[in-house]
Write an enzyme that holds these catalytic residues in place. Structure first.
Site, PDB file in Angstrom:
ATOM      1  N   ARG A  58       0.802  -1.226   0.000  1.00 26.41           N
ATOM      2  CA  ARG A  58       0.000   0.000   0.000  1.00 26.41           C
ATOM      3  C   ARG A  58       0.834   1.275   0.000  1.00 26.41           C
ATOM      4  O   ARG A  58       0.618   2.175  -0.807  1.00 26.41           O
ATOM      5  CB  ARG A  58      -0.902   0.039   1.249  1.00 26.41           C
ATOM      6  CG  ARG A  58      -2.222  -0.616   1.095  1.00 26.41           C
ATOM      7  CD  ARG A  58      -2.683  -1.125   2.438  1.00 26.41           C
ATOM      8  NE  ARG A  58      -1.791  -2.206   2.848  1.00 26.41           N
ATOM      9  CZ  ARG A  58      -1.956  -3.468   2.472  1.00 26.41           C
ATOM     10  NH1 ARG A  58      -2.966  -3.797   1.745  1.00 26.41           N
ATOM     11  NH2 ARG A  58      -1.094  -4.393   2.838  1.00 26.41           N
ATOM     12  N   ARG A 110      11.274   4.016   3.373  1.00 28.86           N
ATOM     13  CA  ARG A 110      10.893   3.059   4.417  1.00 28.86           C
ATOM     14  C   ARG A 110      12.148   2.283   4.794  1.00 28.86           C
ATOM     15  O   ARG A 110      12.877   1.805   3.920  1.00 28.86           O
ATOM     16  CB  ARG A 110       9.821   2.092   3.943  1.00 28.86           C
ATOM     17  CG  ARG A 110       9.611   0.954   4.932  1.00 28.86           C
ATOM     18  CD  ARG A 110       8.420   0.119   4.612  1.00 28.86           C
ATOM     19  NE  ARG A 110       7.183   0.826   4.923  1.00 28.86           N
ATOM     20  CZ  ARG A 110       5.988   0.246   4.931  1.00 28.86           C
ATOM     21  NH1 ARG A 110       5.875  -1.036   4.640  1.00 28.86           N
ATOM     22  NH2 ARG A 110       4.906   0.935   5.212  1.00 28.86           N
ATOM     23  N   HIS A 138       5.139   5.729  11.723  1.00 29.29           N
ATOM     24  CA  HIS A 138       4.595   5.648  10.369  1.00 29.29           C
ATOM     25  C   HIS A 138       3.638   6.836  10.215  1.00 29.29           C
ATOM     26  O   HIS A 138       2.413   6.666  10.200  1.00 29.29           O
ATOM     27  CB  HIS A 138       3.855   4.320  10.211  1.00 29.29           C
ATOM     28  CG  HIS A 138       3.587   3.909   8.794  1.00 29.29           C
ATOM     29  ND1 HIS A 138       3.733   4.770   7.724  1.00 29.29           N
ATOM     30  CD2 HIS A 138       3.173   2.726   8.270  1.00 29.29           C
ATOM     31  CE1 HIS A 138       3.415   4.123   6.604  1.00 29.29           C
ATOM     32  NE2 HIS A 138       3.074   2.879   6.915  1.00 29.29           N
TER      33      HIS A 138
HETATM   34  C1  NCD Z   1       1.871  -1.137   8.219  1.00 24.80           C
HETATM   35  C2  NCD Z   1       3.364  -0.932   8.380  1.00 24.80           C
HETATM   36  O1  NCD Z   1       4.128  -1.097   7.431  1.00 24.80           O
HETATM   37  O2  NCD Z   1       3.738  -0.576   9.490  1.00 24.80           O
HETATM   38  N1  NCD Z   1       1.505  -1.345   6.887  1.00 24.80           N
HETATM   39  C3  NCD Z   1       1.124  -0.260   6.150  1.00 24.80           C
HETATM   40  O3  NCD Z   1       1.941   0.572   5.794  1.00 24.80           O
HETATM   41  N2  NCD Z   1      -0.171  -0.104   5.897  1.00 24.80           N
HETATM   42  C4  NCD Z   1       1.297  -2.154   9.108  1.00 24.80           C
HETATM   43  C5  NCD Z   1       1.916  -3.514   9.137  1.00 24.80           C
HETATM   44  O4  NCD Z   1       2.832  -3.832   8.393  1.00 24.80           O
HETATM   45  O5  NCD Z   1       1.454  -4.292   9.964  1.00 24.80           O
END
Ligand code: NCD
Length: 308
Positions: A58, A110, A138
């Site tokens: 996502r 990330r 996040h």
């Molecule tokens: C989350 C993350 O990467 O922290 N995912 C996301 O970006 N929607 C949640 C997860 O990985 O559990």
């Protein structure tokens, strides 16, 4: 001053208001073919790099789509931990310095280390957007979570929010807590296995802000008063989860306990902590929530680049 997106705390309610308003405008514009074409001129010629050292569906794709809807070129590296020079021993700082030489307008990162975004920002000549740093934060997810709450329930304050799952390693629960603490009258109940409780740094922050919170292992007792139930998965990649004695699963029985006017959110990916049998319940808002993410990220790119 460079406008980075590094942590949830940096967003005031006023700034959230500006970003949320723009996100909802963008949602209308993208769905209108003629206006969408014009939108593509706004940042035409701009360039965004998305560098992902950890898996993502996502966040990575919605950022890339956000950039492209705004007319930007997007250069993308997934699995940067193996496919970039990181595997040869290059530091994040050196990588960011070099990427800046290629004249991006914004870099989305990330990373698996908690302080990665701040370290990147220290050496970057362009805005850095934190798309998740280890078990740290996040912030773009938290903004889309708050936006979804506001859109679905019509308010950001006086909410009882139940946040559950792996609160020790889950960065989304942490970032959302910071944002909820910005609005008056919110109370939070954390529900988790005892090994996976929310960190003391968050609890201290909430106490300092005068936000009422509690911890519970009794899910059924807390659901009837929740306005928002925010569920998360066990972060199996961050610790040995084989000895976990219990986890919490939300299904039809649990939803029956929730108020009619309440919502169930999840940052996704979901594993088995919400059973698919509740997907059709109107309160299950997690797919709408994911959709909101792209518009929030479009608005954030515009903000970073000085258009908001
Ligand atoms: C989350 C993350 O990467 O922290 N995912 C996301 O970006 N929607 C949640 C997860 O990985 O559990």
């Amino acid at each position: 001053m460079i406008k980075h997106v590094l942590k949830a705390q940096q967003f005031t309610p006023e700034l959230m208001g500006i970003i949320f308003k723009r996100a909802s405008e963008l949602q209308i514009v993208v769905d209108d073919a003629r206006r969408h074409q014009k939108l593509g001129n706004l940042l035409a010629g701009g360039m965004m790099f998305t560098i992902f050292y950890e898996p993502s569906t996502r966040t990575r794709i919605s950022f890339a789509a956000a950039g492209q809807h705004l007319g930007m070129q997007v250069v993308n590296t997934e699995n940067a931990r193996e496919f970039s020079s990181a595997i040869k021993g290059e530091t994040l700082e050196d990588t960011v310095r070099v990427l800046c030489e290629y004249r991006p307008d914004v870099i989305v990162i990330r990373h698996h280390e908690n302080d990665a975004a701040e370290r990147a920002a220290k050496v970057s000549s362009v805005p850095i957007i934190n798309a998740g740093d280890g078990a740290g934060q996040h912030p773009t997810q938290a903004l889309l979570d708050m936006y979804t709450i506001q859109k679905e329930l019509g308010r950001s304050e006086d909410l009882h929010v139940v946040i559950g799952g792996d609160l020790k390693h889950g960065r989304t629960a942490r970032s959302l807590s910071y944002l909820l603490a910005k609005f008056a009258g919110n109370t939070i109940t954390y529900v988790s296995p005892k090994e996976l409780k929310i960190g003391n740094d968050i609890k201290t922050h909430l106490k300092e802000r005068g936000i009422t919170f509690s911890e519970s292992e009794d899910l059924k007792a807390v659901l009837p008063t929740a306005d928002v139930v925010y569920w998360t998965r066990i972060q199996k990649e961050r610790f040995d989860s084989s000895k976990l004695e219990s986890t919490f699963i939300l299904g039809k029985d649990e939803l029956r306990l929730m108020k009619k006017k309440s919502i169930l959110l999840h940052p996704l990916p979901r594993v088995d902590e919400i059973s698919a049998e509740v997907d059709d319940d109107p309160r299950a808002a997690y797919f709408r929530q994911a959709g909101n993410g792209m518009f929030i990220r479009m608005a954030l790119i515009e903000w970073c680049l000085g258009y908001l």
